[in-house]
Structures are given as C-alpha cells and as structure tokens.
Design a protein around this motif. Structure first.
Motif, short mmCIF file in Angstrom:
data_model
loop_
_atom_site.label_atom_id
_atom_site.label_comp_id
_atom_site.label_asym_id
_atom_site.label_seq_id
_atom_site.Cartn_x
_atom_site.Cartn_y
_atom_site.Cartn_z
N VAL A 223 0.87 -1.18 0.00
CA VAL A 223 0.00 0.00 0.00
C VAL A 223 0.90 1.23 0.00
O VAL A 223 1.75 1.38 0.88
N SER A 224 0.72 2.08 -1.01
CA SER A 224 1.52 3.30 -1.13
C SER A 224 0.58 4.51 -1.11
O SER A 224 -0.41 4.55 -1.83
N VAL A 225 0.90 5.49 -0.26
CA VAL A 225 0.03 6.65 -0.05
C VAL A 225 0.81 7.93 -0.30
O VAL A 225 1.94 8.09 0.17
N VAL A 226 0.21 8.84 -1.06
CA VAL A 226 0.72 10.21 -1.18
C VAL A 226 -0.33 11.13 -0.58
O VAL A 226 -1.49 11.11 -1.00
N LEU A 227 0.07 11.92 0.42
CA LEU A 227 -0.88 12.72 1.17
C LEU A 227 -1.23 14.00 0.43
O LEU A 227 -0.49 14.45 -0.44
N PRO A 228 -2.37 14.62 0.78
CA PRO A 228 -2.84 15.82 0.08
C PRO A 228 -1.81 16.94 0.09
O PRO A 228 -1.12 17.16 1.09
N GLY A 229 -1.71 17.62 -1.04
CA GLY A 229 -0.81 18.75 -1.13
C GLY A 229 0.62 18.38 -1.45
O GLY A 229 1.45 19.25 -1.65
N GLY A 230 0.93 17.06 -1.46
CA GLY A 230 2.30 16.65 -1.71
C GLY A 230 3.27 17.21 -0.68
O GLY A 230 4.40 17.57 -0.98
N VAL A 231 2.79 17.29 0.58
CA VAL A 231 3.59 17.98 1.59
C VAL A 231 4.66 17.10 2.20
O VAL A 231 5.47 17.56 2.99
N GLY A 232 4.69 15.82 1.86
CA GLY A 232 5.75 14.96 2.35
C GLY A 232 5.72 14.76 3.85
O GLY A 232 6.76 14.73 4.50
N LEU A 233 4.53 14.62 4.41
CA LEU A 233 4.43 14.47 5.87
C LEU A 233 5.06 13.17 6.35
O LEU A 233 5.65 13.11 7.42
N GLY A 234 4.93 12.10 5.58
CA GLY A 234 5.44 10.81 6.03
C GLY A 234 4.67 10.33 7.24
O GLY A 234 3.65 10.89 7.61
N PRO A 235 5.18 9.30 7.90
CA PRO A 235 4.49 8.79 9.09
C PRO A 235 4.65 9.76 10.25
O PRO A 235 5.54 10.60 10.26
N PRO A 236 3.76 9.68 11.25
CA PRO A 236 3.91 10.53 12.43
C PRO A 236 5.30 10.37 13.05
O PRO A 236 5.95 9.33 12.90
N ALA A 237 5.73 11.38 13.79
CA ALA A 237 7.11 11.44 14.28
C ALA A 237 7.46 10.28 15.20
O ALA A 237 8.62 9.90 15.30
N TRP A 238 6.47 9.72 15.90
CA TRP A 238 6.79 8.68 16.87
C TRP A 238 6.82 7.28 16.26
O TRP A 238 7.12 6.30 16.94
N VAL A 239 6.49 7.14 14.97
CA VAL A 239 6.46 5.82 14.34
C VAL A 239 7.88 5.36 14.05
O VAL A 239 8.68 6.09 13.47
#
Length: 332
Positions: free
Chosen positions: A301-317
């Motif tokens: 499963v590959s996800v690109v988040l809205p806006g292409g902001v490059g958030l990636g996973p949350p910081a604690w992951v």
C-alpha cells in the motif's frame, strides 16, 4: 513515547477535536496543551498516546473536575481517529427557546446504509438519492447539505450514493477493491484480500509493514496509513457534495505522483489499483496505490498525502530502518 514529538504531530488535530467538543476556538490550543502537560507521564509510558490523550481531552471538556458549565455539550461525540463531526446544542439565553442544530458528519468511505445509520444516530433524518455509476452500488458520493454544514433537527439530509446503471460497464475488479479498502479504513465494514505482511509506503518512502490479518485500528495500520488517509479524506471540500471526488483506476502508475517518486516495489504486479480523492483543483490529491502479489492479495500500500507535503508517518512511528538500526550492535 516522546511527548514533544507527539505534540508536534497531533496538536492541530487535537485542537480541532477540542473545538468540535465545544471549546471556543481562541481557547482550544490552551485546553489541549493543559491536557498534554497533565498526561505527560502517561504519554511517556504509552505505546498509543491517543488512547491516553483523547479520553483525557473529552473528560476535560465534557465532565472533568475543571469543567465550566458554559462548555457543556450535548449529542454524540466522535474523536479525531474516527474523523466524524460532533453534534452540538446551540447556546441561547434561558429566556429563548433552544433550537437543536447538528453538524453533518463526514460520510467518506461509507455505504449508503452506514451513512443513514450514522446520520440517524446523530439525530438527523436522512434519505438516499441514487446516482447510476459503474462503481459498486451503495457507495456514498456526498450529501446535501454537505458535511460540515449545520442542520436543524427537523431538516433532512440527502445521501447521494452510487447505483447500478442501466448501461453495460466494462469489468473492473479495481473499483471493488478500491472501495473495499476505503471501507476497511473508515468503518471496518469490509476488507479487501491482503497478504499476511503488507509493506507500506508514505510519500514515496518505505514506512514499515502491517499485518494483513489485523483491523485498520491496529497500531501499524493506524499510525502509518489509516490516520493520515482519514484525516486527508474528511477535510472540508468546496463542492456541492462536501467530500472529495473519488476515482478508482487500474493500471501502471506514473513515475511520479505530486512530485514524489512512485515506489516500484518488488514481488508484486507492476500495475496498481489507484484510488484518488480530489479535494480541489489547485492541490495535489490524496492518492493510494494498492499492489497485488502473484496470489492476487494486496501486498503493498503506497500513499501520497494531500498537497504533496511529504508528511510521512507521524514522528513517533518507528520504521523498519529504525528497528534494524536498533538491532545492529555498535562497531568497536
């Protein structure tokens, strides 16, 4: 769990939740910070900080020892993880008649039956308007009035959903798989066929794995893809139906998506089922690619988040690379 990492990654959503629970906008951040500071020790010991913070936030706002009567809210309360809107009572002087108003919740990823049930539990009368499409029947396309709007208790909401058309549609298993994946994330009422281990990518970068036998609320699914996808999917959208336009196709994805390199994972088909949720013409849409292995099970499963902001996973992951580094002994 590092409290400041959690604060940085979730503060905005927690503030939105506090506002939904009835906290004035100019005080919401203060309330959230107070809860985070009060729960600091429990957050440090927790593998899932939301399980500590969200109940504490609800307690602070709805019934805690420090509650003020002016913030009491009536109706159903939904937390950020579910991403549903919160019904509220309109504040009026005692001398005036109180008119109950309810916010229309997000219906993204639900079936028409699930949407009607959710609206009725929120005290909203609902009816279904069917629109013939080649997507599986009963998938919600939006509502009138749209999600986020406030309606009176006696005002009906029309759920707009797909219906089987009179014309012939070209076969596409991708549409069935794509909608099933959305329902798996949002309501848990369906699940496509997954491999035992599902590799996850966020904004083009590997982000660990999830157990294909587990629900979307399990930690690996939730922190890596479920919460970011649901948060992107339920944002207010400026169209007549109030939710992103969902399109599902099957084929080889482009080399880049919103400026992010599209992963080319090994051991799976080069083609993907691509689910695109378009919120507006001027932003990069939320994009999900589902890749199948030789047995036809979703293995990537590959996800690109809205806006292409490059958030990636949350910081604690912790990603698989992080875990490998922990297992590697120091040289020397």
């Amino acid at each position: 769990m590092d409290v400041e990492h959690y604060r940085a990654a979730r503060h905005r959503r927690l503030v939105e939740t506090a506002i939904g629970l009835g906290v004035p906008e100019d005080r919401a951040a203060e309330v959230v910070d107070r809860v985070l500071d009060a729960q600091r020790r429990r957050i440090l010991r927790s593998a899932d900080p939301d399980e500590v913070v969200l109940p504490a936030l609800r307690e602070e706002v709805l019934g805690g020892r420090s509650r003020r009567p002016s913030l009491i809210v009536a109706g159903l309360v939904a937390v950020a993880a579910t991403a549903f809107a919160v019904p509220l009572l309109t504040n009026t002087p005692e001398s005036e008649e109180v008119e109950r108003t309810v916010a229309v919740p997000s219906l993204v990823g639900l079936t028409s039956a699930e949407a009607v049930s959710l609206l009725e539990r929120s005290g909203i009368t609902a009816r279904v308007d069917e629109v013939p499409q080649c997507d599986p029947a009963g998938q919600v396309l939006g509502s009138v009035p749209p999600s986020g709007d406030t309606v009176r208790a006696d005002q009906a909401v029309t759920v707009v959903a797909t219906a089987t058309p009179d014309w012939s549609c070209s076969p596409s298993a991708g549409r069935t798989v794509g909608w099933a994946f959305l329902r798996f994330l949002v309501s848990g009422s369906d699940r496509p066929r997954f491999a035992q281990e599902v590799r996850l990518y966020v904004d083009g970068a590997a982000s660990g794995t999830a157990d294909g036998r587990e629900p979307a609320t399990s930690s690996d699914w939730r922190w890596r893809v479920r919460d970011p996808i649901v948060a992107g999917a339920v944002r207010p959208v400026a169209n007549d139906l109030g939710q992103p336009v969902i399109s599902i196709t099957r084929g080889r994805p482009p080399r880049t998506t919103c400026g992010r390199r599209t992963p080319r994972p090994s051991g799976v088909s080069a083609d993907s089922t691509r689910v695109v949720l378009t919120g507006g013409p001027d932003e990069c849409p939320l994009t999900i690619d589902l890749y199948e292995d030789d047995d036809g099970a979703i293995a990537v499963v590959s996800v690109v988040l809205p806006g292409g902001v490059g958030l990636g996973p949350p910081a604690w992951v912790q990603t698989r690379d992080d875990l490998d580094a922990l297992d590697t002994p120091d040289e020397g």
